[in-house]
Design a protein around this motif. Structure first.
Motif, PDB file in Angstrom:
ATOM      1  N   GLU A 173       0.846  -1.186   0.000  1.00 28.98           N
ATOM      2  CA  GLU A 173       0.000   0.000   0.000  1.00 28.98           C
ATOM      3  C   GLU A 173       0.885   1.240   0.000  1.00 28.98           C
ATOM      4  O   GLU A 173       2.108   1.156   0.076  1.00 28.98           O
ATOM      5  N   GLY A 174       0.245   2.394  -0.095  1.00 32.65           N
ATOM      6  CA  GLY A 174       0.983   3.651  -0.063  1.00 32.65           C
ATOM      7  C   GLY A 174       1.916   3.807  -1.256  1.00 32.65           C
ATOM      8  O   GLY A 174       1.597   3.429  -2.387  1.00 32.65           O
ATOM      9  N   GLN A 175       3.106   4.382  -1.004  1.00 30.32           N
ATOM     10  CA  GLN A 175       4.078   4.627  -2.060  1.00 30.32           C
ATOM     11  C   GLN A 175       4.564   3.327  -2.694  1.00 30.32           C
ATOM     12  O   GLN A 175       4.878   3.289  -3.886  1.00 30.32           O
ATOM     13  N   GLU A 176       4.635   2.269  -1.903  1.00 33.25           N
ATOM     14  CA  GLU A 176       5.065   0.984  -2.453  1.00 33.25           C
ATOM     15  C   GLU A 176       4.071   0.491  -3.502  1.00 33.25           C
ATOM     16  O   GLU A 176       4.458   0.040  -4.590  1.00 33.25           O
ATOM     17  N   GLU A 177       2.786   0.611  -3.207  1.00 33.35           N
ATOM     18  CA  GLU A 177       1.772   0.185  -4.171  1.00 33.35           C
ATOM     19  C   GLU A 177       1.814   1.053  -5.422  1.00 33.35           C
ATOM     20  O   GLU A 177       1.719   0.551  -6.547  1.00 33.35           O
ATOM     21  N   LYS A 178       1.974   2.381  -5.241  1.00 36.02           N
ATOM     22  CA  LYS A 178       2.038   3.277  -6.396  1.00 36.02           C
ATOM     23  C   LYS A 178       3.202   2.923  -7.307  1.00 36.02           C
ATOM     24  O   LYS A 178       3.077   2.927  -8.537  1.00 36.02           O
ATOM     25  N   ASN A 179       4.348   2.593  -6.716  1.00 37.71           N
ATOM     26  CA  ASN A 179       5.518   2.254  -7.530  1.00 37.71           C
ATOM     27  C   ASN A 179       5.324   0.934  -8.255  1.00 37.71           C
ATOM     28  O   ASN A 179       5.744   0.770  -9.411  1.00 37.71           O
ATOM     29  N   VAL A 180       4.700  -0.028  -7.578  1.00 37.65           N
ATOM     30  CA  VAL A 180       4.427  -1.319  -8.224  1.00 37.65           C
ATOM     31  C   VAL A 180       3.516  -1.124  -9.427  1.00 37.65           C
ATOM     32  O   VAL A 180       3.783  -1.634 -10.519  1.00 37.65           O
ATOM     33  N   LEU A 181       2.434  -0.391  -9.249  1.00 35.56           N
ATOM     34  CA  LEU A 181       1.482  -0.191 -10.351  1.00 35.56           C
ATOM     35  C   LEU A 181       2.109   0.603 -11.492  1.00 35.56           C
ATOM     36  O   LEU A 181       1.781   0.394 -12.659  1.00 35.56           O
ATOM     37  N   ALA A 182       3.016   1.526 -11.137  1.00 33.87           N
ATOM     38  CA  ALA A 182       3.668   2.321 -12.179  1.00 33.87           C
ATOM     39  C   ALA A 182       4.608   1.480 -13.029  1.00 33.87           C
ATOM     40  O   ALA A 182       4.782   1.739 -14.227  1.00 33.87           O
ATOM     41  N   ARG A 196       9.343  -7.053  -8.177  1.00 38.94           N
ATOM     42  CA  ARG A 196      10.555  -7.044  -7.351  1.00 38.94           C
ATOM     43  C   ARG A 196      11.391  -5.796  -7.617  1.00 38.94           C
ATOM     44  O   ARG A 196      11.928  -5.175  -6.694  1.00 38.94           O
ATOM     45  N   ASP A 197      11.511  -5.405  -8.884  1.00 45.47           N
ATOM     46  CA  ASP A 197      12.266  -4.198  -9.222  1.00 45.47           C
ATOM     47  C   ASP A 197      11.604  -2.947  -8.633  1.00 45.47           C
ATOM     48  O   ASP A 197      12.298  -2.021  -8.204  1.00 45.47           O
ATOM     49  N   ALA A 198      10.285  -2.946  -8.606  1.00 45.61           N
ATOM     50  CA  ALA A 198       9.565  -1.782  -8.096  1.00 45.61           C
ATOM     51  C   ALA A 198       9.717  -1.628  -6.588  1.00 45.61           C
ATOM     52  O   ALA A 198       9.646  -0.512  -6.059  1.00 45.61           O
ATOM     53  N   LEU A 199       9.933  -2.727  -5.876  1.00 44.85           N
ATOM     54  CA  LEU A 199      10.034  -2.668  -4.416  1.00 44.85           C
ATOM     55  C   LEU A 199      11.473  -2.540  -3.919  1.00 44.85           C
ATOM     56  O   LEU A 199      11.699  -2.220  -2.751  1.00 44.85           O
ATOM     57  N   ALA A 200      12.454  -2.751  -4.818  1.00 42.92           N
ATOM     58  CA  ALA A 200      13.857  -2.641  -4.410  1.00 42.92           C
ATOM     59  C   ALA A 200      14.199  -1.249  -3.866  1.00 42.92           C
ATOM     60  O   ALA A 200      14.939  -1.132  -2.886  1.00 42.92           O
ATOM     61  N   PRO A 203       6.101  -8.649   0.813  1.00 48.42           N
ATOM     62  CA  PRO A 203       7.311  -7.855   0.624  1.00 48.42           C
ATOM     63  C   PRO A 203       8.484  -8.287   1.488  1.00 48.42           C
ATOM     64  O   PRO A 203       9.636  -7.988   1.172  1.00 48.42           O
ATOM     65  N   GLY A 204       8.221  -8.994   2.588  1.00 48.63           N
ATOM     66  CA  GLY A 204       9.312  -9.384   3.474  1.00 48.63           C
ATOM     67  C   GLY A 204       9.856  -8.188   4.248  1.00 48.63           C
ATOM     68  O   GLY A 204       9.339  -7.076   4.180  1.00 48.63           O
ATOM     69  N   GLU A 205      10.929  -8.436   4.992  1.00 50.63           N
ATOM     70  CA  GLU A 205      11.554  -7.385   5.778  1.00 50.63           C
ATOM     71  C   GLU A 205      12.517  -6.567   4.910  1.00 50.63           C
ATOM     72  O   GLU A 205      13.200  -7.127   4.051  1.00 50.63           O
ATOM     73  N   PRO A 206      12.594  -5.251   5.134  1.00 49.99           N
ATOM     74  CA  PRO A 206      13.542  -4.451   4.356  1.00 49.99           C
ATOM     75  C   PRO A 206      14.973  -4.712   4.790  1.00 49.99           C
ATOM     76  O   PRO A 206      15.246  -5.008   5.959  1.00 49.99           O
ATOM     77  N   VAL A 207      15.896  -4.595   3.851  1.00 49.13           N
ATOM     78  CA  VAL A 207      17.306  -4.775   4.175  1.00 49.13           C
ATOM     79  C   VAL A 207      17.791  -3.527   4.909  1.00 49.13           C
ATOM     80  O   VAL A 207      17.379  -2.412   4.630  1.00 49.13           O
ATOM     81  N   LYS A 208      18.682  -3.739   5.882  1.00 45.16           N
ATOM     82  CA  LYS A 208      19.236  -2.628   6.652  1.00 45.16           C
ATOM     83  C   LYS A 208      20.723  -2.483   6.361  1.00 45.16           C
ATOM     84  O   LYS A 208      21.379  -3.395   5.867  1.00 45.16           O
ATOM     85  N   ILE A 209      21.220  -1.297   6.658  1.00 49.92           N
ATOM     86  CA  ILE A 209      22.626  -1.005   6.391  1.00 49.92           C
ATOM     87  C   ILE A 209      23.499  -1.673   7.446  1.00 49.92           C
ATOM     88  O   ILE A 209      23.286  -1.500   8.652  1.00 49.92           O
ATOM     89  N   GLY A 210      24.479  -2.442   6.957  1.00 47.09           N
ATOM     90  CA  GLY A 210      25.393  -3.121   7.884  1.00 47.09           C
ATOM     91  C   GLY A 210      26.642  -2.311   8.162  1.00 47.09           C
ATOM     92  O   GLY A 210      27.166  -2.325   9.286  1.00 47.09           O
TER      93      GLY A 210
END
Length: 584
Positions: free
Chosen positions: A35-44, A74-78, A109-116
């Motif tokens: 949902e939100g910006q993630e959904e907009k990017n996927v649809l785009a 997957r590319d849209a959510l990266a 979507p799973g968990e987002p990757v964090k900076i190590g």
């Protein structure tokens, strides 16, 4: 990678048996799990969603789009740091001819990757410059958002540019994703190189005197080489309308041991004359015709000339303007302005000849201050009074300011103007009066697509009698920009003997308006206007109107159509108001 789908394989085999003309189809795409910006990017980025309404969509194209959809998701959510995205997809064939295909994508979507880790280094002569952040704006433990990374990179490279590090180089910039540990590693190394400074500015132009054109340069030699200063110089020169093209050439290769960069400005003179013909309409004055002439430059000192004639049923005017730049030539000037007006409104009739000399200066706080002296000759008649005249000098001063995100179609902004003027009997004119006025307007956005607009006009004149005040300086109310529901100058104090509106020494008018965006450039408004002009020697009632309006946004300002009902008028009445122009 997408897993094999038995159903899709069966669909392909069956479709091979269909005739070509049966391949026209109807498609519905369903996406769930974001949902939100993630959904907009996927649809785009989801091609099958973008093409679902395509009349030329065929079954082979549909199958190809469906196969590519999981990878596109997957590319849209990266960019949101999501690299363990699972997609459960299905494509349902219609059971009847003319039925609808349904493509469904359930996303985990799973968990987002964090900076190590972050390896951030600023090296070179500017390594200790405080303009560079001591730490990279993103730190271990933060979610890797690509937008935040690009913003951080932009801030650091902009700091290098603004601080004169012309040859700054990103020697290393990588973002590595460890798929096993599921963490990101950022490497960002910038070498500043030497710092440069702005040198002397030379001009190639054949129009303005060197002493004048150098006033447009907003920096001194030795200032840090900031590209924004050069863009500002270019903008000031183009905005003055003397030149049609302005090229700024920094000669970095000619910088000496002090690393001062010579700047060359190449300017091509503009056409000297500019003409404009205008046709318009406003409810207050009716159809309007205007002819405007401008002489962009007259001599080497940048003097300008302007003349305008405007003709409408109730007002006619001829205005000239001779402007001389002073101090800061972009904002400050001395102006001589002859004007001739003829007016015939509901409250006053007459002619006015005026010559104004004014010095206009933009102060450091952003206020424009005008100090001037008018010579006025006015021959006028108000209501059934005998014809009268005014002949004399009127000193005046005004302060004004406008702040807006867009002065044409404003979402948030305001304007305010204070005016003080007067004259003295037997010194400057035949009568004495002192007048002050305040006009303001405020526009504020309220959420998405809503605006609140309010304006007010207040005025006061000190004079022995209203007959000492010429018609052009008396206060009246009513009209498009005053109290809608009445005509121009149709409201004001009424003489008890004649029953006619004679104008007043005081003014208090206000307006409240709420506007709601409908679709595209269209908006609707509801408003109320109130107030009147008043005078101690005459009677005047507090008047009020209310109404509805429609707005249509254009590049030169909104078109306004208002239907106002005069609440306090006996008998009540409805008046249509039409206008076009900037919000502020």
């Amino acid at each position: 990678m997408p897993r094999p789908r038995r159903r899709a394989a069966i669909v392909v085999c069956c479709l091979l048996l269909l005739p070509i003309e049966a391949l026209a189809l109807s498609l519905e795409v369903k996406v769930a799990g974001v949902e939100g910006q993630e959904e907009k990017n996927v649809l785009a980025m989801l091609a099958i969603y973008q093409e679902q309404q395509d009349d030329n969509l065929t079954v082979p194209r549909l199958l190809a789009l469906h196969r590519r959809a999981p990878e596109q998701i997957r590319d849209a959510l990266a960019p949101f740091g999501l690299y363990r995205v699972e997609v459960e997809d299905s494509l349902t064939q219609p059971q009847t001819d003319g039925g609808r295909w349904v493509a469904s994508y359930r996303i985990d979507p799973g968990e987002p990757v964090k900076i190590g880790s972050v390896d951030y280094q600023i090296t070179g002569p500017g390594a200790d410059n405080p303009a560079f952040p001591k730490e990279f704006p993103m730190q271990p433990g933060d979610v890797l958002l690509h937008a935040d990374y690009e913003r951080a990179k932009g801030e650091i490279t902009s700091a290098a540019s603004n601080e004169g590090y012309v040859n700054a180089e990103l020697v290393r910039r990588t973002v590595l994703i460890d798929p096993v540990a599921y963490e990101a590693h950022i490497e960002f190394h910038l070498d500043t190189g030497p710092q440069y400074f702005l040198g002397r500015v030379s001009f190639q132009q054949d129009l303005l005197a060197d002493k004048l054109i150098r006033k447009y340069v907003g920096f001194e030699p030795g200032a840090v080489f900031d590209p924004d200063l050069l863009l500002a110089l270019q903008g000031r020169l183009i905005g003055a309308e003397y030149f049609s093209e302005v090229e700024i050439v920094p000669k970095i290769d000619q910088a000496g041991p002090d690393r001062q960069v010579p700047i060359e400005v190449i300017a091509k003179r503009n056409k000297a004359n500019k003409y404009r013909v205008g046709v318009g309409f406003a409810t207050d004055i009716g159809p309007r015709f205007s002819l405007d002439y401008r002489r962009r430059y007259i001599n080497r000192w940048g003097h300008k000339l302007r003349a305008e004639i405007e003709v409408a049923p109730v007002t006619q005017s001829l205005v000239g303007e001779y402007r001389i730049p002073i101090r800061d030539p972009v904002a400050d000037y001395v102006m001589i302005r002859p004007e001739i007006y003829a007016f015939d409104t509901a409250g006053r009739q007459g002619t006015l000849f005026k010559v104004t000399g004014v010095q206009s200066v933009l102060t450091r706080s952003g206020w424009r201050r005008d100090l001037g002296l008018d010579y006025r000759y006015e021959d006028y008649e108000v209501a059934d009074e005998d014809s009268d005249s005014f002949n004399g000098f009127v000193p005046h001063a005004s302060w004004s300011k406008l702040v807006a995100d867009d002065p044409i179609n404003t979402k948030n902004g305001w304007r305010l103007k204070f005016l003080l003027q007067g004259t003295a009997r037997n010194v400057l004119s035949e009568t004495s009066f002192l007048s002050t006025a305040v006009n303001g307007k405020l526009i504020r956005s309220l959420g998405q697509g809503n605006r609140f607009i309010t304006r007010a006009s207040l005025g006061a004149t000190w004079a022995t009698s209203i007959t000492d005040v010429p018609a052009s300086q008396r206060f009246f109310a009513g009209g498009d920009n005053s109290i809608r529901g009445w005509g121009l100058d149709a409201l004001g104090p009424i003489d008890p003997d004649t029953g006619q509106i004679v104008g007043g020494r005081y003014l208090a008018v206000g307006s409240l308006e709420y506007e709601r965006k409908l679709k595209g450039p269209w908006s609707a408004a509801v408003f109320t206007d109130f107030g009147n002009a008043f005078d101690p020697d005459s009677t005047a009632d507090w008047e009020q109107s209310a109404g509805l309006g429609v707005r249509f946004a254009t590049p030169i300002g909104p078109v306004r159509v208002d239907l106002a009902y005069a609440l306090t008028k006996e008998p009540g009445g409805v008046r249509l108001h039409f206008g076009l122009g900037p919000d502020l």
